[in-house]
Structure formats: structure tokens, C-alpha cells
Write a protein that holds these residues in place. Structure first.
Motif, PDB file in Angstrom:
ATOM      1  N   ASP A  79     111.650-103.223  81.174  1.00 28.72           N
ATOM      2  CA  ASP A  79     112.754-103.604  82.052  1.00 28.72           C
ATOM      3  C   ASP A  79     114.077-103.610  81.292  1.00 28.72           C
ATOM      4  O   ASP A  79     115.102-103.133  81.801  1.00 28.72           O
ATOM      5  N   GLU A  80     114.065-104.135  80.074  1.00 32.85           N
ATOM      6  CA  GLU A  80     115.282-104.180  79.267  1.00 32.85           C
ATOM      7  C   GLU A  80     115.749-102.772  78.903  1.00 32.85           C
ATOM      8  O   GLU A  80     116.944-102.467  78.959  1.00 32.85           O
ATOM      9  N   LEU A  81     114.821-101.892  78.536  1.00 34.27           N
ATOM     10  CA  LEU A  81     115.187-100.504  78.222  1.00 34.27           C
ATOM     11  C   LEU A  81     115.770 -99.798  79.437  1.00 34.27           C
ATOM     12  O   LEU A  81     116.742 -99.040  79.318  1.00 34.27           O
ATOM     13  N   GLU A  82     115.195-100.044  80.601  1.00 39.72           N
ATOM     14  CA  GLU A  82     115.722 -99.434  81.817  1.00 39.72           C
ATOM     15  C   GLU A  82     117.117 -99.969  82.141  1.00 39.72           C
ATOM     16  O   GLU A  82     117.993 -99.226  82.589  1.00 39.72           O
ATOM     17  N   ARG A  83     117.324-101.243  81.892  1.00 34.73           N
ATOM     18  CA  ARG A  83     118.638-101.833  82.104  1.00 34.73           C
ATOM     19  C   ARG A  83     119.667-101.190  81.173  1.00 34.73           C
ATOM     20  O   ARG A  83     120.768-100.818  81.598  1.00 34.73           O
ATOM     21  N   ILE A  84     119.310-101.015  79.903  1.00 33.15           N
ATOM     22  CA  ILE A  84     120.205-100.388  78.929  1.00 33.15           C
ATOM     23  C   ILE A  84     120.455 -98.927  79.311  1.00 33.15           C
ATOM     24  O   ILE A  84     121.590 -98.448  79.243  1.00 33.15           O
ATOM     25  N   LYS A  85     119.423 -98.227  79.721  1.00 36.86           N
ATOM     26  CA  LYS A  85     119.532 -96.824  80.122  1.00 36.86           C
ATOM     27  C   LYS A  85     120.506 -96.681  81.280  1.00 36.86           C
ATOM     28  O   LYS A  85     121.310 -95.743  81.325  1.00 36.86           O
ATOM     29  N   GLY A  86     120.471 -97.628  82.196  1.00 31.98           N
ATOM     30  CA  GLY A  86     121.375 -97.598  83.340  1.00 31.98           C
ATOM     31  C   GLY A  86     122.836 -97.737  82.951  1.00 31.98           C
ATOM     32  O   GLY A  86     123.725 -97.309  83.686  1.00 31.98           O
ATOM     33  N   LYS A  87     123.111 -98.331  81.796  1.00 31.82           N
ATOM     34  CA  LYS A  87     124.482 -98.514  81.332  1.00 31.82           C
ATOM     35  C   LYS A  87     125.007 -97.282  80.602  1.00 31.82           C
ATOM     36  O   LYS A  87     126.196 -97.183  80.352  1.00 31.82           O
ATOM     37  N   LEU A  88     124.105 -96.372  80.233  1.00 36.27           N
ATOM     38  CA  LEU A  88     124.527 -95.187  79.475  1.00 36.27           C
ATOM     39  C   LEU A  88     125.164 -94.142  80.329  1.00 36.27           C
ATOM     40  O   LEU A  88     125.009 -93.916  81.434  1.00 36.27           O
TER      41      LEU A  88
END
Length: 88
Positions: A79-88
Motif C-alpha cells: 500500500d505504501e509503495l502504491e501511494r508513493i508510485k501515485g506521487k511520481l
């Protein structure tokens, strides 16, 4: 309440309290009192015990937090990786 799991560690390492006492420079009665929860060692002695038993000092204590379910922990990471990916 005994917070040290010294009895279990001694058993795991196949070392007697008497042997440990000799190696860390205290009396067998001192180790016995620590194992039984009747006394608590000074920090310096805890370090000696951990080094002598070749364990991390944290391994001498019972955990105070419940361990997280590995599946739940992995999901949090995803979930955290997906959240970070969404900010890229």
C-alpha cells in the motif's frame, strides 16, 4: 513479573546458570536470582551476559509488542509503495 527470558536462552544455548555465572564473574546465586525474577541485573551485567551467550541483548527480554501478521505487514508495504508510485 519476570521480563527476562534468561532461563529459555540458557536452555537454548545449553549452558548452566553456574557456567554463565563463572563466565560473567558473578555468583551462581546471582544468576539464579535473575533467572527466577527475584533480582534484575545492572546494565553492565546484561551486556556481559548477552556477549557471553552470543545473543543480541534484546533476545534476553520477552517482547512487549505483539508481532504483526506477515501478510498484513506485506500489505502495508504494498500500500505504501502504491501511494508513493501515485506521487511520481
Amino acid at each position: 513479573m519476570n521480563i527476562l527470558r534468561l532461563k529459555e536462552v540458557l536452555k537454548e544455548k545449553e549452558i548452566t546458570g553456574k557456567d554463565l555465572a563463572e563466565k560473567v564473574g558473578v555468583t551462581p546465586a546471582s544468576i539464579s536470582n535473575i533467572v527466577q525474577g527475584n533480582s534484575f541485573p545492572k546494565p553492565e551485567l546484561l551486556v556481559k551476559i548477552a556477549k557471553t551467550l552470543d545473543v543480541d541483548i534484546r533476545d534476553l527480554f520477552y517482547p512487549t509488542k505483539e508481532e504483526e501478521n506477515p501478510t498484513e505487514a506485506l500489505q502495508k508495504v504494498i500500500d505504501e509503495l502504491e501511494r508513493i508510485k501515485g506521487k511520481l
